[in-house]
Design an enzyme around this catalytic site. Structure first.
Site, PDB file in Angstrom:
ATOM      1  N   GLY B  90       0.816  -1.220   0.000  1.00 25.19           N
ATOM      2  CA  GLY B  90       0.000   0.000   0.000  1.00 25.19           C
ATOM      3  C   GLY B  90       0.845   1.263   0.000  1.00 25.19           C
ATOM      4  N   LEU B 256       0.148  13.256  16.741  1.00 25.92           N
ATOM      5  CA  LEU B 256       0.750  13.272  18.071  1.00 25.92           C
ATOM      6  C   LEU B 256       2.251  13.008  18.002  1.00 25.92           C
ATOM      7  CD1 LEU B 256      -1.926  11.524  20.255  1.00 25.92           C
ATOM      8  CD2 LEU B 256      -1.560  13.929  19.793  1.00 25.92           C
ATOM      9  N   ASP B 311     -12.008  12.723   9.399  1.00 23.20           N
ATOM     10  CA  ASP B 311     -10.650  12.494   8.911  1.00 23.20           C
ATOM     11  C   ASP B 311      -9.625  13.319   9.682  1.00 23.20           C
ATOM     12  OD1 ASP B 311      -9.113  11.030   7.034  1.00 23.20           O
ATOM     13  OD2 ASP B 311      -8.713  12.890   5.944  1.00 23.20           O
ATOM     14  N   HIS B 316      -7.067  14.195  14.887  1.00 16.82           N
ATOM     15  CA  HIS B 316      -5.863  15.026  14.998  1.00 16.82           C
ATOM     16  C   HIS B 316      -6.097  16.293  15.822  1.00 16.82           C
ATOM     17  CE1 HIS B 316      -4.397  12.262  12.166  1.00 16.82           C
ATOM     18  NE2 HIS B 316      -4.776  12.867  11.057  1.00 16.82           N
ATOM     19  N   LYS B 409     -10.572  24.278  12.723  1.00 13.94           N
ATOM     20  CA  LYS B 409     -10.834  24.504  11.308  1.00 13.94           C
ATOM     21  C   LYS B 409      -9.976  23.526  10.533  1.00 13.94           C
ATOM     22  CE  LYS B 409      -9.368  28.376   9.373  1.00 13.94           C
ATOM     23  NZ  LYS B 409      -9.302  29.775   8.906  1.00 13.94           N
ATOM     24  N   ARG B 418      -0.966  24.133   6.018  1.00 12.60           N
ATOM     25  CA  ARG B 418      -0.381  24.389   7.326  1.00 12.60           C
ATOM     26  C   ARG B 418      -1.162  23.697   8.432  1.00 12.60           C
ATOM     27  NH1 ARG B 418      -1.165  30.481   9.122  1.00 12.60           N
ATOM     28  NH2 ARG B 418      -0.772  31.022   6.978  1.00 12.60           N
TER      29      ARG B 418
END
Lengths: 593, 567
Positions: B90, B256, B311, B316, B409, B418
């Site tokens: 993959g 992380l 996602d 995150h 956001k 960014r």
């Protein structure tokens, strides 16, 4: 504050005690800096148009009539606290008033042939002129004993004038124009008659305008009073203001300083006396209050709860070099500590003032000074440099200087620990260090913070947590910078920490040249902005801290610890610091990082 | 799990030392060095419940002074570790996992005995795998010597086993080969599941039954998506736990592993100047911003099933938020940190639809070039309303953060790439310089920015006097730009996380209860978005995103820091 001549000539005798009269200085600095209000952040340095307006407005402000106008507008500004309304109205007022062009300012440099005058005062005046910060009508007079023509003075002055690097255009023209306004008058310092002659010449230049007169005493202190007497009696302005700038030394101790003040006040009101401490005109010293009071991230930390110690460091990398005559009578404590470093300390440590007005700030400074304990002998270390040979060059000892007595005990180095006994600073050592002929030159303020309580990363720091605390460094000169040392993780797979800097390097951030302290202070004096000048009671309080110690040092004839020319100073300074559990920040980690 | 790491079993790894440490000759990685060494080679004492007793002592221990021992690869005596990359052919495996393993090898961070196995369905020889891998390996720029030697050596340790993902046979074949390579040493096995989520459980079942280590540890790294909502995530966790203990599951969130996210705790907890400010008393709002400057580019099939909220945000950004906002943990031990993170997540209000803005990029032509809309992607259904952009305001109802908006956001196909954390401080009360600042005091507040990527930096915006005779203030930066301060390359997040997994350091992995708490915040709003078929606001490819994000921020009196003053 004294915006205009009204105060001086009307004999507002309340002196320093009268705090809240007149317009706040902000109104003035607003003028000075042109359209620098909230809407248009353009300084006089930036936009030529704004500059011209500013210069006009300055003049306007000097008109006798302005005071009322300003006064009537100003209080409402401060009280309603809404900055957006103020600027435009106020500013227009000043401009409209200034259109009369009725006033003029004359700057008389007494002691015009001296070093300070040549190196600092005339160049600063030219810089102000070059930047359009002087009023439209101004005259500069040199006054000294030597015979000289106007042309000779102009030749002498012209040698030290330079233009700002970043805008060299018209430099020569500007110099020409400036020099045309410079004149010379020779006379004795203690002759009323000679000052009367000066007065006549001044009147010729002033014509029918409202005349404002600034005397810059660039002369030895023993003739301060003579000059002030003669000048005030025979050369004071009749319809404008008359101000006198004096520079250190202001006496040698409490008594002599008080005598000087009394002497000056026989002829001048407190508002007419502008005691200069040129360190207060330095960019980063001015910025100190901005940092503290306009950033939320600093003020909460500004107390004994978070700050472990504060260090005020001044060093020169040269000695007296044949000019120790004056210095030997005063020594480094009087020359640097009691004034420059103590002033910075007061600004650093003061409570938040009610406003940025001169009297409000000076009130707070006096409070700090009066909260301090007079210095104890055991909290002071003094040193004197001895000769040293390095790389084939031999550097002389202080006592090798021909102008210094052979057996002089005058300290060329001193370190001191001071304490402020108030709620904010109780127990926090403020360490001062000043010296000549050291390994480096510079002036800086270092704020060492406490260690993190219960730190999670204690394994990284070893047993001495104090070696890796945060530190805020304000580099006053040279190479202005502000940086905050923080612990940071070194990038990589491990968990190693180091101390990095959150850095603001002025040369990188601001491309403009930073004006000399004298420019700022001269302009302030012309504008009547007293924030950066030392009030009589401040001076008294400052001397009270140092006088007992100075007396004791002299009476006991304490011998200074000798240190080699070009070294880091006497080791005693480290013991003194260690006594209060402090490491000098400039000598430890700094250069590794 | 067996609670024993590579270096957690002195009794096994160094039987003689452990039995009689003081009389044994000094050993490179012996227990005696455990506290003395500053290097990476380190034993970790760990109790049977899986909690390290010594908090920060991963074998990369915390050292302040930069003296890192250069003693190279830890010798493991009788232990070996095998890393099996399931789904070896993959994209992620090729681009990230193998290169990260090589980087670790190159840096001498892998144990002396290790084996790398690729496992996938396609038929391939070892040689073919090696050829495939070698295309993506690179050496660090700052230490290129021996690069090809090292690659050779690394590739020699790489092998391939083909097999079905749900076949116990395939995995027992793998087990046999692993045993060969392990050659009687204490076997530790790490499986990296680089495969679609629908076969997670199959692989875990087969591998755990037939290819678990008999005497060492067996760990599984899984990567998002961990379900689509609370239920499916709970279901996945339950299934995994049928075959694995909690300690064996390493849920990766590669954010992380990013340098500045790691540094967040260092900044907060090792600097006195920050912690006093870290609360509602001083902080006005916190912004977590992620943006990509490209769209799905023909690979939207997976994405369309999930959308940007699942996602990026739910994992995150939320993880960063938890690290940012957590209380000071008892120690740096994984369980202590994760306990605090869970507390933050559980203190958070469930996200409401009113506090979310969704967007989707549309086609846009600029400079003669035309950029496709999301729905132009052939792998995306043409009527898709999957958000490619989302902004959300979340709140933590605890004593520290009550009332402080945390704004998130995340978006694709925006004008910039960014990831950053922005902390906007309150205004100075009774500001003396208010005349210089103007009517809107909030414009001139301090701001702390941690730029996670690209071009890592930390800076604090302060008001400063513009040098000159006047009294003008500006906003300047106290700046720490990593590329200026630190010469070395910053390791990829995957390197750190792989190494942590091998070392049994769980700090950066997500525990089941954390995951549950994270889903609990987002599930209701995700369901509502889908049930009501809320249409995303369209924004042009390469733009700054939908205007709704600004309204959302304005609702809470916030300006997005990335779009206003600076870049």
């Amino acid at each position: 504050m004294a915006l205009s001549c009204m105060r001086c000539s009307a004999g507002a005798g309340n002196g320093a005690g009268s705090v809240r009269r007149g317009a706040p200085p902000a109104a003035l600095s607003l003028v000075r800096c042109g359209l620098r209000g909230p809407a248009a952040a353009v300084g006089c340095r930036v936009a030529a148009a704004a500059t011209a307006a500013a210069a006009k407005a300055v003049k306007g402000a000097m008109d006798a009539g302005v005071e009322n106008a300003v006064r009537s507008v100003a209080p409402s500004k401060v009280e309603n606290g809404s900055p957006s309304e103020i600027t435009v109205d106020d500013f227009e007022d000043l401009i409209s008033l200034s259109e009369n062009d009725e006033s003029t300012v004359t700057i008389t440099v007494v002691g015009a042939s001296g070093d300070l005058a040549k190196k600092k005062i005339f160049p600063a005046l030219f810089a102000l002129y070059y930047e359009d910060c002087l009023p439209k009508h101004f005259t500069i007079f040199g006054y000294a004993r030597s015979k000289m023509t106007d042309t000779e003075l102009r030749n002498m002055v012209s040698r030290t004038l330079t233009c700002r690097i970043d805008k060299r255009e018209n430099c020569n023209e500007k110099m020409e124009e400036f020099l045309k306004r410079c004149f010379y008058h020779s006379g004795q310092y203690d002759s009323e008659e000679h000052f009367r002659d000066l007065d006549k010449k001044l009147k010729q230049h002033e014509g029918s305008r409202v005349s404002n007169r600034l005397f810059y005493l660039s002369i030895p202190p023993n003739i301060f009073l003579d000059v002030v007497k003669c000048a005030s009696i025979s050369a004071s302005s009749v319809n404008g203001w008359t101000r006198v700038i004096v520079e250190k030394p202001f006496g040698r101790d409490s008594d002599s300083s008080a005598a000087l003040t009394r002497g000056l006040k026989q002829y001048l009101l407190e508002d007419q006396i502008f005691r200069i401490d040129h360190y207060l005109g330095k960019e980063l010293v001015e910025n100190l209050s901005v940092l503290r009071f306009s950033n939320l991230v600093f003020e909460p930390l500004w107390s004994r709860q978070y700050i472990r110690n504060v260090q005020l460091i001044f060093s020169e990398d040269f000695g007296t070099e044949g000019r120790g005559g004056y210095f030997d009578r005063y020594g480094i404590i009087r020359d640097i500590m009691q004034n420059h470093l103590l002033q910075i300390l007061a600004i650093f440590a003061m409570e938040t003032p009610i406003s940025l007005e001169a009297e409000d700030i000076r009130n707070e400074k006096v409070k700090v000074l009066r909260s301090m304990k007079p210095l104890q002998l055991e909290d002071v270390v003094i040193g004197q440099y001895k000769s040293h040979t390095k790389g084939g060059t031999t550097y002389p000892a202080y006592t090798d200087d021909k102008t210094v007595p052979k057996n002089s005990l005058t300290p060329t180095f001193a370190a001191a620990a001071l304490f402020i006994n108030n709620a904010r600073w109780d127990g926090v050592p403020f360490l001062m260090k000043a010296g000549k002929a050291l390994h480096t030159k510079g002036a800086e303020i270092r704020v060492q913070f406490r260690h993190v309580p219960g730190i999670l990363y204690k394994r990284s720091f070893g047993t001495d947590l104090d070696t890796s605390t945060n530190e805020l460094v304000i580099h006053v000169q040279p190479d202005e910078a502000i940086y905050l040392k923080i612990n940071n993780k070194i990038p990589g797979l491990g968990m190693r920490l180091d101390r990095s800097k959150l850095n603001l390097h002025y040369a990188a951030r601001y491309s403009k040249e930073i004006p000399d302290a004298y420019e700022r202070l001269l302009l302030d004096a012309i504008e009547g902005e007293r924030r950066l000048f030392i009030r009589s009671d401040e001076l008294d309080a400052a001397w009270e801290l140092f006088t007992p110690l100075l007396k004791e040092l002299e009476e006991k004839r304490i011998a200074p610890e000798l240190y080699p020319y070009g070294s880091r100073g006497p080791v005693g300074a480290h013991y003194l610091a260690a006594k209060y559990n402090v490491r000098w920040g400039d000598l430890t980690t700094e250069h590794k990082a | 799990m067996a609670a024993t790491g590579l270096r957690f079993r002195p009794g096994t790894v160094f039987p003689s030392h452990a039995a009689n440490p003081s009389t044994q000759p000094y050993h490179h990685c012996s227990p005696q060095r455990m506290h003395a060494a500053k290097g990476r080679c380190r034993l970790k004492a760990q109790s049977s419940n899986g909690r390290p007793q010594i908090s920060a002592s991963s074998f990369r221990d915390v050292v302040i002074d930069g003296r890192q021992s250069e003693d190279g690869a830890p010798e493991q005596g009788g232990a070996t570790v095998s890393i099996t990359v399931v789904g070896a052919s993959g994209d992620l495996a090729k681009k990230k996992i193998f290169p990260a393993l090589f980087a670790l090898f190159y840096e001498d961070c892998l144990p002396e005995h290790f084996t790398v196995f690729g496992y996938a369905r396609s038929k391939m020889s070892d040689e073919e795998l090696r050829n495939m891998i070698s295309l993506t390996l690179t050496c660090r720029i700052d230490q290129r010597e021996n690069c090809s030697d090292k690659m050779e050596q690394f590739l020699k340790r790489c092998f391939y086993q083909s097999g079905q993902y749900n076949s116990e046979e395939g995995f027992s074949e793998l087990d046999r080969k692993l045993r060969e390579k392990e050659a009687g040493k204490l076997p530790n096995r790490l499986f990296y599941l680089s495969i679609p989520p629908n076969i997670f459980v199959d692989v875990v079942r087969s591998a755990s039954r037939t290819a678990s280590s008999s005497s060492g540890w067996t760990r599984f790294i899984v990567e998002k998506p961990f379900g689509r909502d609370s239920e499916s995530s709970g279901e996945l966790t339950r299934s995994l736990k049928k075959y694995l203990d909690e300690e064996q599951i390493f849920r990766i969130d590669h954010y992380l592993g990013k340098e500045l996210v790691e540094n967040l705790s260092v900044l907060r907890f090792s600097n006195l100047v920050f912690e006093p400010l870290w609360s509602r008393n001083y902080i006005r709002n916190v912004q977590l911003i992620f943006s990509e400057d490209f769209g799905t580019e023909g690979r939207g099939g997976y994405f369309d099933n999930y959308g940007i909220i699942r996602d990026i945000m739910q994992n995150h950004l939320l993880q960063i938020l938890a690290l940012f906002a957590m209380e000071t943990p008892v120690s740096l031990a994984a369980e202590d940190i994760r306990n605090e993170k869970v507390k933050v997540l559980r203190s958070m209000r469930k996200l409401r639809l009113d506090d979310v803005v969704v967007g989707q990029y549309k086609g846009h032509s600029k400079g003669g070039k035309s950029y496709p809309a999301y729905v132009d992607d052939p792998t995306v259904p043409s009527g898709s309303i999957t958000p490619t952009f989302a902004a959300a305001a979340v709140f933590i109802d605890n004593a520290r953060w009550d009332g402080v908006p945390f704004l998130m956001k995340a978006g694709k196909a925006l004008h910039t790439r960014r990831a950053e954390i922005r902390v906007q401080f309150r205004r100075v009360p009774g500001n003396l310089y208010r005349r210089n600042i103007g009517a809107d005091l909030d414009k001139a507040t301090n701001e702390l920015v941690l730029r996670v990527q690209p071009d890592e930096a930390i800076y604090l915006k302060i008001n400063n006097k513009v040098p000159g005779l006047g009294m003008r203030l500006d906003s300047s930066e106290l700046n720490l730009l990593y590329s200026e301060r630190y010469r070395r390359e910053i390791p990829d997040a995957y390197e750190r996380l792989l190494l942590d997994a091998m070392e049994g350091e769980r700090r950066l992995f997500i525990r089941s209860d954390e995951l549950d708490a994270a889903w609990a915040i987002f599930t209701p709003v995700l369901r509502e978005l889908e049930e009501r078929r809320v249409a995303p606001e369209l924004y042009p490819y390469g733009s700054r995103g939908p205007v709704g994000a600004h309204y959302l921020a304005a609702n809470y009196n916030v300006r997005w820091g990335d779009i206003s003053s600076d870049t």
